[in-house]
Design a protein around this motif. Structure first.
Motif, PDB file in Angstrom:
ATOM      1  N   PRO A  46      22.530  39.237 -23.493  1.00 20.16           N
ATOM      2  CA  PRO A  46      23.569  39.553 -24.464  1.00 20.16           C
ATOM      3  C   PRO A  46      24.968  39.292 -23.927  1.00 20.16           C
ATOM      4  O   PRO A  46      25.250  39.429 -22.737  1.00 20.16           O
ATOM      5  N   LEU A  47      25.873  38.937 -24.820  1.00 19.74           N
ATOM      6  CA  LEU A  47      27.299  38.960 -24.560  1.00 19.74           C
ATOM      7  C   LEU A  47      27.761  40.420 -24.599  1.00 19.74           C
ATOM      8  O   LEU A  47      27.074  41.290 -25.154  1.00 19.74           O
ATOM      9  N   PRO A  48      28.910  40.686 -24.039  1.00 15.94           N
ATOM     10  CA  PRO A  48      29.465  42.026 -24.250  1.00 15.94           C
ATOM     11  C   PRO A  48      29.583  42.303 -25.752  1.00 15.94           C
ATOM     12  O   PRO A  48      29.844  41.388 -26.548  1.00 15.94           O
ATOM     13  N   VAL A  49      29.422  43.560 -26.122  1.00 17.86           N
ATOM     14  CA  VAL A  49      29.560  43.910 -27.531  1.00 17.86           C
ATOM     15  C   VAL A  49      31.021  43.775 -27.932  1.00 17.86           C
ATOM     16  O   VAL A  49      31.911  43.636 -27.093  1.00 17.86           O
ATOM     17  N   ALA A  50      31.239  43.773 -29.232  1.00 18.03           N
ATOM     18  CA  ALA A  50      32.608  43.645 -29.724  1.00 18.03           C
ATOM     19  C   ALA A  50      33.471  44.780 -29.188  1.00 18.03           C
ATOM     20  O   ALA A  50      33.042  45.947 -29.142  1.00 18.03           O
ATOM     21  N   ALA A  51      34.667  44.417 -28.781  1.00 19.52           N
ATOM     22  CA  ALA A  51      35.614  45.424 -28.261  1.00 19.52           C
ATOM     23  C   ALA A  51      36.000  46.393 -29.362  1.00 19.52           C
ATOM     24  O   ALA A  51      36.116  46.021 -30.532  1.00 19.52           O
TER      25      ALA A  51
END
Length: 754
Positions: free
Chosen positions: A421-426
């Motif tokens: 996964p990418l980091p989740v939305a800020a």
């Protein structure tokens, strides 16, 4: 009784007296054919003197029929021959002759008495003399006195039937099929038959001249009778015997089969139909190799197996007699796609990773390829290779591919994909906004971002600060501009979705521009205006003046009075706002002596707004090298002499025209003339009333708020619209040809229109 006895006795006496016997009488035996006529001659063997004769011959009328007599003996003139039915099985011929003149007699010579003609019906009958009936009186010869001669011998006639005997029953199968062969039929031997005549139903064949025949039933044979009769050369055909034959039809040829001719391996429930086949009680279907389905009707549902091959589908009708001619339909079986091979390509990827290629070996029989991806993964291809993009929300799953052709999909191949996964939305950034240019040490924070190993911050232009955590301290430089602070999580797969916070950077005022205004003035000179161009971002202006000069302003313009002790110095100005002061601008001022006070100004003191070319004059001012005229706001006109021509604008107000002498030292004391400016009507306000309207609509009222200074109102309407008013309200009629346009209104007074 006594009388009869006496008569008989006398007769016997007479016979005795005569001593004569009756002649031998013969009914000739003959041969005949059935339904053929024949003559039986009645003859005597000796001569006799007769005065009367009576003969009775009995026969079975079911076997022969009596037709007529002929060739009667000429001596027996008046002979009578009659046929009498005694019972159903007995008919007799009665021959009676009596001499015309008694007691005369005739000498009946030996020979023929008469010929009797008969027709043979059947059998071999006899014709018998009956000399017992009527006490023998029906067969006798008598003399001229009526005395009977002694009985003699009577020889009966036997009819020999030369025809064939009665035909017996035919034995053999009476229910057969079209196309059935070698069926044997037999009849018992027929007497007197030298050969046999057989007849067969239409479409049946076979020949025989014996009492047995072998029969073949053709494909078009029909029901009918088999008959047989005996034959001989003498009498021809005998009576026939008949056997009813029921010929059962074979089914007719099958018609055209309807249904799909091009199918796929693995295709099921394909229906084929043939028109109903006459005479068929069931149907026999055959299918191509690998196809399955059963039916005994004229319709069949077929399943094509995965290994089915092209071939023919046939059908024929069937019944107890066998099969009819078949019909055939050529079937093309298109192959299924082969199973997909192993997919090659990355198995571990990141959310947001793009242009990842996957390939599968070419799939046999495939005309296209069907790819499917995990959720959040995109890419399209109809070939054996695909370029895939992993979206920011892509999840782990499988990439699958299968071959496809007109027959459908083949077995798929799957490749498991791990999507890191990418980091989740800020989340939402917290911190100060708005800020000021030059403001420092402002802290901004975002909640911890899942999957992030670091944080990437971006700042507005002119703002500085650095951080790889979820918090950053920002300094806003004096040139910082509004923009956004953004942050996003980062890990080995890249960046997550950013969060943004809009930052309003309130600027300092820019550096003040050049101050405009007199730099050479005179002591005692007043109301001198100095102006600086509008300073961007300034909400107010800060002015400073030379010693002895006075004036205040928070705008970009200031009016300065130089008293009689004023000293040379500088006028400065800088912009100011909530964030502080901008850089100032300075103008050096030289204070010189003034011309003498100006005299009285002559000219109109009462005018109208908009009145032009009004001349004002002041007497010559000592020490003045030029004249400085000042006019009320909105009044225009320029002059460096003691005379000026003025135009009063439409928005000008009452005020004063002033003039002072000017020299290198500046301005002298001014002279002022009060001017009363009668105003034009003010600008008309918003017109209220209907819009849109319809052609032909009348009495529509429009109103404008009361216009200051107006003594009357001037209205104008679009083309085709009528109405008049000198007040602030008007009723309007829209004609049938009225067009869209504008309703206008203006105020009016003695000075003109507003």
């Amino acid at each position: 009784m006594k009388k009869i006895f006496i008569i008989c006795l006398l007769s016997l006496i007479m016979q005795f007296l005569h001593g004569q016997n009756a002649p031998k009488t013969t009914a000739a035996s003959v041969s005949a054919c059935p339904n053929g006529s024949f003559n039986v001659s009645i003859t005597t063997n000796s001569a006799v003197q007769v005065g009367a004769l009576t003969l009775r011959l009995d026969f079975n009328p079911n076997l022969i029929t009596y037709n007529s007599y002929s060739n009667a003996n000429s001596l027996l003139s008046g002979i009578s021959v009659n046929s009498v039915l005694e019972s159903p099985n007995v008919r007799y011929i009665k021959i009676v002759w009596l001499v015309p003149t008694s007691p005369n007699t005739v000498n009946l010579t030996a020979g023929k008495i008469v010929d009797l003609n008969f027709t043979l019906l059947s059998g071999s009958p006899t014709i018998q003399f009956n000399n017992t009936s009527n006490f023998g009186g029906d067969c006798e010869y008598a003399n001229g006195f009526g005395v009977a001669y002694n009985d003699s011998l009577y020889v009966n006639s036997t009819i020999t039937n030369l025809g064939t005997g009665i035909t017996g029953s035919i034995s053999g199968s009476n229910s057969v099929c079209q196309g059935q062969s070698s069926v044997i039929y037999t009849v018992p031997a027929i007497s007197n038959a030298t050969s046999y005549v057989w007849t067969l139903p239409t479409g049946a064949s076979g020949t025989s001249s014996t009492n047995s025949i072998t029969v073949n039933y053709g494909a078009s044979a029909v029901s009918g009778n088999i008959t047989v009769k005996g034959y001989n050369a003498t009498c021809g055909n005998g009576s026939s015997s008949s056997l009813a034959i029921n010929v059962n039809s074979i089914p007719v040829a099958a018609g055209t089969i309807s249904g799909l001719t091009t199918v796929c391996q693995g295709q099921n429930s394909v229906t084929y139909t043939v028109p109903a086949i006459s005479n068929a009680t069931s149907y026999v279907w055959t299918l191509p190799t690998g196809a399955s389905g059963t039916s005994s009707t004229n319709s069949i549902t077929v399943n094509y197996g995965a290994s089915a091959i092209s071939g023919s589908l046939t059908v024929k009708g069937n019944n107890s007699c066998g099969d009819g001619a078949s019909s055939s339909l050529t079937i093309t079986v298109n192959p299924l796609v082969a199973a997909a091979g192993r997919i090659s390509g990355l198995t571990t990827v990141c959310q947001g990773q793009s242009s990842v290629s996957y390939t599968v070996p070419a799939i046999s029989n495939a005309t296209s390829y069907v790819w499917s991806m995990p959720t959040g993964v995109t890419g399209t291809s109809s070939t054996n290779s695909i370029i895939v993009n992993y979206g920011s929300s892509a999840v782990s799953g499988s990439i699958t591919v299968k071959g496809n052709n007109a027959c459908g999909n083949g077995a798929s191949s799957s490749l498991s994909i791990t999507v890191n996964p990418l980091p989740v939305a800020a989340g939402t950034i917290s911190g100060l906004s708005p800020v000021c240019q030059g403001q420092n040490s402002i802290t901004y924070t975002v909640p911890t971002i899942s999957n992030a190993t670091s944080y990437v911050w971006t700042l507005p232009t002119g703002a500085t600060g650095a951080s790889s955590t979820n918090s950053i301290t920002v300094n806003y430089g004096i040139s910082a501009v509004s923009g956004s602070i953004t942050v996003k999580g980062n890990n080995s797969c890249g960046d997550g979705t950013i969060s943004s916070k809009s930052i309003l950077v309130n600027p300092l005022p820019v550096a003040a521009g050049t101050i405009s205004g007199l730099s050479n003035v005179c002591q005692g000179q007043n109301s001198l205006t100095y102006t600086v161009p509008s300073i961007s971002n300034a909400t107010s202006y800060v002015w400073t003046l030379p010693t002895g000069a006075s004036g205040t302003s928070s705008t970009n313009s200031i009016t300065v009075n130089y008293n009689i002790s004023a000293l040379s110095g500088s006028i400065t100005v800088n912009g100011n706002n909530s964030c502080g002061d901008g850089v100032n601008s300075s103008l050096s001022i030289t204070v010189n002596p003034l011309p003498v006070a100006a005299g009285t100004i002559s000219g109109l003191t009462t005018v109208c707004q908009g009145q032009n070319n009004v001349t004002y004059t002041v007497p010559a001012i000592s020490n003045a090298t030029s004249y400085v005229w000042t006019l009320p706001t909105g009044v225009s006109g320029t002059s460096s002499t003691n005379s000026i021509t003025v135009n009063y604008g439409t928005s000008v107000f009452s005020g004063s025209i002033s003039v002072n002498g000017n020299n290198s030292c500046g301005d002298g004391i001014s002279s002022s003339l009060s001017i009363t400016v009668n105003p034009l009507p003010v600008a008309a306000g918003t017109i209220s009333g209907l819009s849109p309207v319809c052609q032909g609509q009348n009495s529509t009222t429009y109103t404008v708020p009361t216009i200051s200074n107006a003594t009357s109102y001037v209205w104008s309407m679009p083309t085709g619209v009528t109405g008049t008013s000198s007040t602030n309200s008007i009723a309007v009629n829209y004609g049938a040809s009225a067009v869209s346009g504008s309703i206008t209104v203006k105020g009016n007074n003695s000075c003109g229109d507003g």
